[in-house]
Design an enzyme around this catalytic site. Sequence first.
Site, PDB file in Angstrom:
ATOM      1  N   HIS A  34      39.379  46.300  50.306  1.00  0.00           N
ATOM      2  CA  HIS A  34      40.210  46.560  49.127  1.00  0.00           C
ATOM      3  C   HIS A  34      39.765  45.666  47.994  1.00  0.00           C
ATOM      4  O   HIS A  34      39.311  44.542  48.196  1.00  0.00           O
ATOM      5  CB  HIS A  34      41.694  46.347  49.430  1.00  0.00           C
ATOM      6  CG  HIS A  34      42.007  45.005  50.031  1.00  0.00           C
ATOM      7  ND1 HIS A  34      41.821  44.748  51.374  1.00  0.00           N
ATOM      8  CD2 HIS A  34      42.476  43.861  49.482  1.00  0.00           C
ATOM      9  CE1 HIS A  34      42.165  43.488  51.618  1.00  0.00           C
ATOM     10  NE2 HIS A  34      42.557  42.918  50.489  1.00  0.00           N
ATOM     11  N   ASP A  41      50.171  46.299  44.435  1.00  0.00           N
ATOM     12  CA  ASP A  41      50.278  45.267  45.471  1.00  0.00           C
ATOM     13  C   ASP A  41      51.755  44.935  45.696  1.00  0.00           C
ATOM     14  O   ASP A  41      52.533  44.820  44.754  1.00  0.00           O
ATOM     15  CB  ASP A  41      49.494  44.016  45.042  1.00  0.00           C
ATOM     16  CG  ASP A  41      49.252  43.066  46.201  1.00  0.00           C
ATOM     17  OD1 ASP A  41      48.081  42.915  46.595  1.00  0.00           O
ATOM     18  OD2 ASP A  41      50.229  42.485  46.713  1.00  0.00           O
TER      19      ASP A  41
HETATM   20  P1  5GP Z   1      43.819  40.114  50.755  1.00  0.00           P
HETATM   21  O1  5GP Z   1      44.555  38.815  50.969  1.00  0.00           O
HETATM   22  O2  5GP Z   1      43.454  40.754  52.074  1.00  0.00           O
HETATM   23  O3  5GP Z   1      42.668  40.023  49.818  1.00  0.00           O
HETATM   24  O4  5GP Z   1      44.843  41.069  50.045  1.00  0.00           O
HETATM   25  C1  5GP Z   1      45.782  41.833  50.736  1.00  0.00           C
HETATM   26  C2  5GP Z   1      46.820  42.240  49.731  1.00  0.00           C
HETATM   27  O5  5GP Z   1      47.561  43.302  50.280  1.00  0.00           O
HETATM   28  C3  5GP Z   1      47.825  41.132  49.395  1.00  0.00           C
HETATM   29  O6  5GP Z   1      47.765  40.885  48.003  1.00  0.00           O
HETATM   30  C4  5GP Z   1      49.158  41.698  49.845  1.00  0.00           C
HETATM   31  O7  5GP Z   1      50.206  41.382  48.962  1.00  0.00           O
HETATM   32  C5  5GP Z   1      48.893  43.192  49.896  1.00  0.00           C
HETATM   33  N1  5GP Z   1      49.647  43.926  50.896  1.00  0.00           N
HETATM   34  C6  5GP Z   1      49.766  43.595  52.212  1.00  0.00           C
HETATM   35  N2  5GP Z   1      50.510  44.527  52.852  1.00  0.00           N
HETATM   36  C7  5GP Z   1      50.837  45.457  51.922  1.00  0.00           C
HETATM   37  C8  5GP Z   1      51.599  46.661  51.982  1.00  0.00           C
HETATM   38  O8  5GP Z   1      52.111  47.076  53.010  1.00  0.00           O
HETATM   39  N3  5GP Z   1      51.724  47.359  50.812  1.00  0.00           N
HETATM   40  C9  5GP Z   1      51.173  46.928  49.640  1.00  0.00           C
HETATM   41  N4  5GP Z   1      51.370  47.689  48.571  1.00  0.00           N
HETATM   42  N5  5GP Z   1      50.444  45.800  49.556  1.00  0.00           N
HETATM   43  C10 5GP Z   1      50.290  45.077  50.676  1.00  0.00           C
END
Ligand code: 5GP
Length: 112
Positions: A98, A30
Amino acid sequence: MENCIFCNIASGRTQARLIYQDEDIAAFKDLNPQAPTHILIIPVKHIASLSEAAEEDALLLGKIQLTAAKIAKELGIKDFRLVANNGKGAGQSVMHLHYHLMAGRRFLWPAG
Ligand code: 5GP
Ligand code: ZN
């Protein structure tokens, strides 16, 4: 899917710190870790959220969980949390399914 950051990572168009990849699944660190170990595990296939998964995805979803356990084992991690935020109201910010594999600190329960 175009303009999907996780599709782009799964296809190699966008860089990420990959932990695991096969034809069905990708796992990478992440960008904004919330625990000492914070890995995202995704299907290569674009599924917007768990709500959008279909019967035909059952094997894939099972494989993602087994991959999470395998990655944890390979990293020597015994205690971990595996989380999927489903929908904006539950904290989902990237609309490509994810699972967060998190470890290395104490986690509160119930989850915040
Ligand atoms: P959500 O909030 O949708 O459950 O989690 C999305 C996750 O994706 C977040 O923890 C955020 O830090 C991560 N994330 C968002 N954009 C990117 C990216 O471009 N690369 C990586 N490695 N992580 C990302
Ligand atoms: Zn996608």
